[in-house]
Design an enzyme around this catalytic site. Structure first.
Site, PDB file in Angstrom:
ATOM      1  N   CYS A  68       0.830  -1.200   0.000  1.00  0.00           N
ATOM      2  CA  CYS A  68       0.000   0.000   0.000  1.00  0.00           C
ATOM      3  C   CYS A  68       0.873   1.263   0.000  1.00  0.00           C
ATOM      4  O   CYS A  68       1.530   1.555  -0.978  1.00  0.00           O
ATOM      5  CB  CYS A  68      -0.970  -0.030   1.183  1.00  0.00           C
ATOM      6  SG  CYS A  68      -2.358   1.124   1.008  1.00  0.00           S
ATOM      7  N   HIS A 174      -3.539  -5.322   1.241  1.00  0.00           N
ATOM      8  CA  HIS A 174      -3.287  -5.717   2.630  1.00  0.00           C
ATOM      9  C   HIS A 174      -3.740  -7.165   2.813  1.00  0.00           C
ATOM     10  O   HIS A 174      -4.780  -7.564   2.281  1.00  0.00           O
ATOM     11  CB  HIS A 174      -4.078  -4.830   3.589  1.00  0.00           C
ATOM     12  CG  HIS A 174      -3.632  -3.408   3.618  1.00  0.00           C
ATOM     13  ND1 HIS A 174      -2.530  -2.992   4.318  1.00  0.00           N
ATOM     14  CD2 HIS A 174      -4.142  -2.301   3.014  1.00  0.00           C
ATOM     15  CE1 HIS A 174      -2.382  -1.683   4.166  1.00  0.00           C
ATOM     16  NE2 HIS A 174      -3.343  -1.237   3.375  1.00  0.00           N
TER      17      HIS A 174
END
Length: 234
Positions: A68, A174
């Site tokens: 991310c 994630h």
């Protein structure tokens, strides 16, 4: 930090969290985690000397994996024209050929995906599937290089996610390490690179582990609360 629980659970691996150059050491793999403010945190790394150590590590051909915000940092340029994070424009680490532009919209979605043809030390991730979620500001524009994986929301068409160039890897997902096969493949590759035996790497299915913990929590609640009364209230 839950992104790395699966790797921490493997006895063959040691995961350390560092926030100073003095504690950096000689890691086999650098993981750059997500962040609430990519540009500000990259500036913090730049000022405290961690960025220079990451670049030195990568220059030796050793792997770096960004998740991310960590993935966004790995690119060439970060742009924030609307001031949603830090404002302005700044250079990234320059380890992946991408530019991230922060817009006003935030991505929040669960996804499933599959690694494409992976290069470098983690080549055996090729074709391995995973599940996870996206929650981030910004869109990363891929200028060149190999796409790391394809991902899709339930019922939607697949899209490209992440980049891979040599031993540098980045993804928006994630939970990408929660797949037992993904975590074991990464640790096994690191062991082999050190000339160590990777035949007994024990992993954990994080999805099954979480369900077990939820069941234990539910049992504890049932033993401690008047469930009949609770159902009447509901």
């Amino acid at each position: 930090f839950t992104d790395f629980n699966a790797l921490e659970s493997i006895p063959s691996a040691s995961v350390r969290y560092v926030d100073t150059a003095a504690s950096f050491g000689e890691p086999d793999l650098i993981l750059l985690p997500g962040t609430k403010n990519t540009m500000a945190d990259l500036l913090w790394m730049r000022q405290n000397g961690l960025e220079a150590l990451v670049l030195k590590h990568a220059a030796k051909g050793k792997p770096v994996f960004g998740i991310c915000g960590g993935y966004q940092m790995l690119g060439r340029t970060l742009k924030d024209p609307y001031g949603v994070e830090h404002g302005g424009e700044m250079a990234g680490l320059g380890l992946l050929p991408s530019t991230t532009v922060f817009g006003r919209d935030k991505v929040r979605t669960r996804v499933s995906g599959t690694f494409e043809t992976v290069q470098g030390i983690f080549a055996q991730l090729s074709g391995v599937s995973f599940e996870g979620y996206e929650i981030h500001m910004g869109t990363s524009l891929l200028e060149e290089g190999a796409v790391l994986s394809s991902i899709a929301e339930t019922g939607e068409s697949p899209k490209a996610d992440g980049l891979n160039q040599g031993n540098i890897y980045g993804s928006y997902v994630h939970g990408i390490f929660d797949s037992e096969k993904v975590a074991k493949t990464i640790v096994s590759a690191l062991l082999r690179a050190k000339g160590l035996d990777d035949g007994q790497v024990a992993g954990i299915d994080m999805a099954a582990y979480k369900e077990q913990q939820y069941d234990l929590l539910a049992d504890g609640i049932r033993q401690s609360i008047d469930m009949d009364l609770l159902y009447q209230i509901v």
